[in-house]
Enzyme design. Structure first.
Site, PDB file in Angstrom:
ATOM      1  CG  HIS A 148      77.756 116.810 115.407  1.00 33.61           C
ATOM      2  ND1 HIS A 148      77.872 116.005 116.523  1.00 33.61           N
ATOM      3  CD2 HIS A 148      78.718 116.392 114.533  1.00 33.61           C
ATOM      4  CE1 HIS A 148      78.852 115.132 116.337  1.00 33.61           C
ATOM      5  NE2 HIS A 148      79.373 115.339 115.138  1.00 33.61           N
ATOM      6  N   GLY A 149      74.406 119.223 116.986  1.00 33.24           N
ATOM      7  CA  GLY A 149      73.567 120.378 117.224  1.00 33.24           C
ATOM      8  C   GLY A 149      74.084 121.265 118.342  1.00 33.24           C
ATOM      9  CB  CYS A 177      74.314 117.795 121.309  1.00 29.98           C
ATOM     10  SG  CYS A 177      75.043 116.210 121.779  1.00 29.98           S
ATOM     11  NE  ARG A 178      67.080 121.425 122.297  1.00 28.63           N
ATOM     12  CZ  ARG A 178      65.861 121.702 122.768  1.00 28.63           C
ATOM     13  NH1 ARG A 178      65.241 120.820 123.539  1.00 28.63           N
ATOM     14  NH2 ARG A 178      65.291 122.850 122.495  1.00 28.63           N
ATOM     15  CD  GLU A 208      62.055 122.147 123.917  1.00 27.34           C
ATOM     16  OE1 GLU A 208      62.424 123.086 123.191  1.00 27.34           O
ATOM     17  OE2 GLU A 208      62.844 121.467 124.590  1.00 27.34           O
TER      18      GLU A 208
END
Length: 275
Positions: free
Chosen positions: A107-108, A155-156, A261
């Site tokens: 998860h993020g 996720c961000r 990135e």
């Protein structure tokens, strides 16, 4: 076939044919490529990442096919992830390796990756900066000048990754990209200076602030696409061209777009340079 495409050509050479390509000094039989894979599936306060086991299995097979021995660690706190990274950075095998893969699946949030004790956006979060600080040219000199490929499945944020575009004259709002700074000026061995952070190639599963999607049966969409593109193109395409192909493969899925990135590659990286 896809399986055979992961095996290097029989004419693989040990020296780079061009200064624009990362050199592979050792033949496959003697080099000791290692990869790190950290995957958090079970959490104390967050939902279980169903399907993540499929991601682990698929990425392990892919990396082994590319010639890497994979160190796998699951269900770690942010502190545990940091300790595992430090131990991996200190591995002597990197001395006789030409590169490494660092794969993170959890998860993020925008700030980083959730550890197993995470409750929200501020508790038990591994900052992405920690990855680069652990493997930069000051902290991990055995990987100086060698490609460090960072793959992040998380996720961000919770925003949708698409916008509605009409045929009117109003331009569509662009998806924000994260700014990054490459810092130079490290004095190494009191003889010459090198960039503090170089030779990283990073591919996130989504753009900043947006979600990444995962199937409980087949695993994460990003990992599925990544494995397919590496299987099809690792034999004859450089790393960043493969990254572009992964991004392009999401063209008909507007909810998610992988993002390159903090990439500081100075040359092209071919996993099988003799092709």
């Amino acid at each position: 076939s896809k399986k055979s495409s992961l095996h290097p050509p029989t004419t693989e050479c040990c020296l780079s044919p061009s200064p624009q390509i990362y050199p592979i000094h050792l033949p496959r039989e003697t080099r000791t490529r290692r990869a790190l894979l950290i995957c958090n599936i079970e959490f104390e306060h967050l939902s279980r990442r169903n399907g993540a086991e499929v991601d682990v299995e698929g990425m392990t097979k892919l990396l082994e096919g590319l010639g890497y021995v994979v160190d796998i660690h699951c269900n770690l706190t942010s502190q545990g992830m940091a300790m595992v990274m430090k131990d991996f950075a200190d591995r002597k095998e990197h001395c006789t390796s030409d590169s490494t893969f660092l794969v993170f699946m959890s998860h993020g949030v925008r700030a980083g990756l959730c550890g197993t004790k995470s409750r929200d956006e501020t508790t038990d979060i591994l900052s992405l900066d920690t990855i680069y600080e652990t493997f930069n040219n000051k902290s991990c000199r055995v990987l100086l000048g060698k490609p460090k490929v960072v793959i992040i499945q998380s996720c961000r944020g919770g925003k949708k990754g698409y916008t509605l575009v009409s045929d009117s004259g109003d331009p569509a709002m662009p998806v924000p990209s994260s700014a990054h700074t490459i810092t130079a000026g490290l004095e190494d061995d009191a003889i010459f200076k090198v960039h503090l952070e170089s030779d990283f190639a990073t591919l996130h599963s989504s753009t900043p602030d947006t979600a990444s999607w995962r199937c409980p049966v087949k695993g994460s969409l990003f990992i599925q696409h990544l494995i397919e593109q590496f299987q099809n193109h690792a034999c004859n395409s450089d790393l960043q061209e493969i990254f572009r192909k992964i991004q392009y493969s999401f063209g008909k899925f507007p909810d998610q777009l992988p993002s390159q990135e903090r990439t500081t590659m100075l040359r092209k990286f071919y996993l099988f340079p003799g092709h």
